[in-house]
Design an enzyme around this catalytic site. Structure first.
Site: not given
Ligand code: NDP
Length: 429
Positions: A82, A267, A283, A381
């Protein structure tokens, strides 16, 4: 302040813009190189991100300048289709920077996981059992994702909600688990934990699990930005600072009272927020869903921001909304432009990113309201929209600016006029 490098930034060529950001030490030579390369994802990466990938869909990434948040200056990457969004954010940020910028307050970053149980035979007994075994529930959740506990987070509390039966739905007993997700958005972490505790909750309640899933209504992960604007910065044409302030406050009150206006008001806020969320590889659907639910928390959909008069007459703005973004995880660490955005922003963690995003939302809102209660939204705009029309009419290179300039003077700014102006300009060669 890096402002000295940014005089008439919007008039500079792309190379001059990059040069100014290099001189301001916002970009490095590594970033300069990145910007010269094709910004496409590798086919392998694109294929691993979504299913049935055919091609890629490009959107421009612009930079909003002069944003001061908690005394730190930011150059903010914004991805949007936009026109005027980046310009509006920049101009509000610059004006509010003169008044000290934005201040923010970020809560602990806790996400909520839900396990919904149905057909629980005795909900009073089940609730007692759940409360009695709270420690075990939290332990089982944490054992399912021990690394988040090692990082200082993890499940730390539960809440129990009984959703009564209605004509449309049966009774549900819902267990909420609060999880500190540290630097991640946490969806996968939370979902893993919820699925892990589900069988135990069935055992405790004698009910049947319907689903185990993150709630995107992130009421435990809130970001607030505030700003204070003195009257001398509000004066506009014939309108005094007092008049602009009072009209802006009335505009916010209108959006508080009327859902039809509130949706448009919000919005506008999301114009800025989504653009930074997208640039940061986050996301944006999660942020959108949560923001609109939060806007309706009173039972009526209302404005997310408030604008009030301070005791000394200044204008006070405030915006609070859920901000479940991540600094790691998801596609953030694998998307090269999301990584570039993090470098450009210079944020060090998720809370700092939340502060910038909520401040951009308030800046965007200020810009829109100020325009609406003064010259109207279309002037600025449509000036930018003129460029899009010129391109749609077939203008390229220097013709874009030439046609856009003529379009702004034309009585009807539309595609037909743009085509006619382009033909006329080329025939006059
Ligand atoms: P991930 O599955 O990638 O998990 C984040 C990973 O980051 C953890 O497993 C962790 O690894 C690692 N990590 C490294 N450093 C850190 C830190 N300091 N703090 C926390 N984690 C750390 O992503 P999310 O669980 O965050 O999920 C986000 C994704 O899920 C997005 O892409 C979203 O679109 C999608 N999603 C969204 C849904 C919804 O909104 N309803 C449903 C399903 C998926 P380690 O295990 O080594 O700790």
């Amino acid at each position: 302040m890096a402002a000295a490098y940014f005089s008439k930034f919007y008039k500079k060529s792309k190379q001059e813009k990059v040069q100014a950001l290099l001189e301001a030490q916002i970009l490095t030579s590594e970033d300069e190189q990145f910007l010269k390369e094709t910004p496409l994802l590798s086919d392998g990466l694109a294929n691993s991100m979504v299913e049935n990938q055919l091609t890629q869909y490009a959107l421009p990434l612009g930079v909003a300048l002069n944003l001061i948040v908690d005394d730190k200056e930011y150059a903010v990457p914004m991805v949007t289709e936009e026109p005027s969004v980046v310009a509006a954010a920049s101009s509000a940020a610059k004006l509010i920077a003169q008044a000290g910028g934005f201040e923010t307050c970020i809560t602990k970053r806790r996400m909520i996981g839900q396990v919904a149980l149905k057909a629980v035979p005795d909900t009073t007994h089940a609730q007692k059992q759940l409360k009695l075994h709270k420690k075990d529930i939290l332990n089982k959740a944490n054992q399912a994702h021990p690394s988040i506990v090692k990082r200082g987070g993890g499940a730390d509390d539960i809440a129990i909600r009984l959703i009564e039966a209605t004509e449309e739905s049966p009774e549900f007993l819902v267990v909420h688990v609060y999880i500190d997700v540290q630097e991640a958005m946490g969806a996968n972490i939370v979902n893993t934990m919820m699925e892990a505790i589900a069988p135990y909750l069935e055992l405790l309640t004698e009910g049947k699990v319907l689903m185990s899933i993150l709630s995107n209504y992130a009421t435990e992960c809130l970001a607030t930005a505030t700003c204070r604007v003195p009257l001398n910065l509000l004066k506009r044409g014939d309108l005094s600072g007092e008049a602009v302030r009072d009209r802006l406050i009335e505009a916010a009150q209108f959006a508080y009272a009327d859902p039809y206006r509130a949706v448009t008001h919000n919005k506008g806020i999301m114009n800025g927020i989504d653009a930074v969320v997208l640039a940061s590889g986050n996301d944006w659907r999660a942020i959108e869903a949560s923001a609109h639910a939060y806007a309706a928390k009173s039972g009526q959909y209302r404005a997310l921001s408030t604008w009030k008069k301070a005791d000394n007459g200044d204008l006070l703005g405030s915006l609070t909304l859920p901000m479940p973004i991540g600094f790691v995880g998801g596609s953030i660490s694998i998307h090269p432009t999301a990584q570039f955005s993090q470098r450009l922003l210079g944020v060090k963690n998720a809370k700092e990113l939340e502060s910038v995003i909520v401040s951009i939302g308030l800046a965007q809102n200020f810009s829109a309201l100020k325009a609406l209660v003064t010259e109207g939204i279309q002037k600025g705009h449509m000036g930018l929209h003129a460029k899009s029309l010129a391109i749609s009419a077939g203008a390229t290179d220097h013709w874009i600016e030439a046609v856009a300039d003529e379009l702004k003077k034309a009585p009807h700014m539309n595609l037909e006029t743009a085509k006619a102006l382009l033909d006329k300009a080329k025939n006059n060669l």
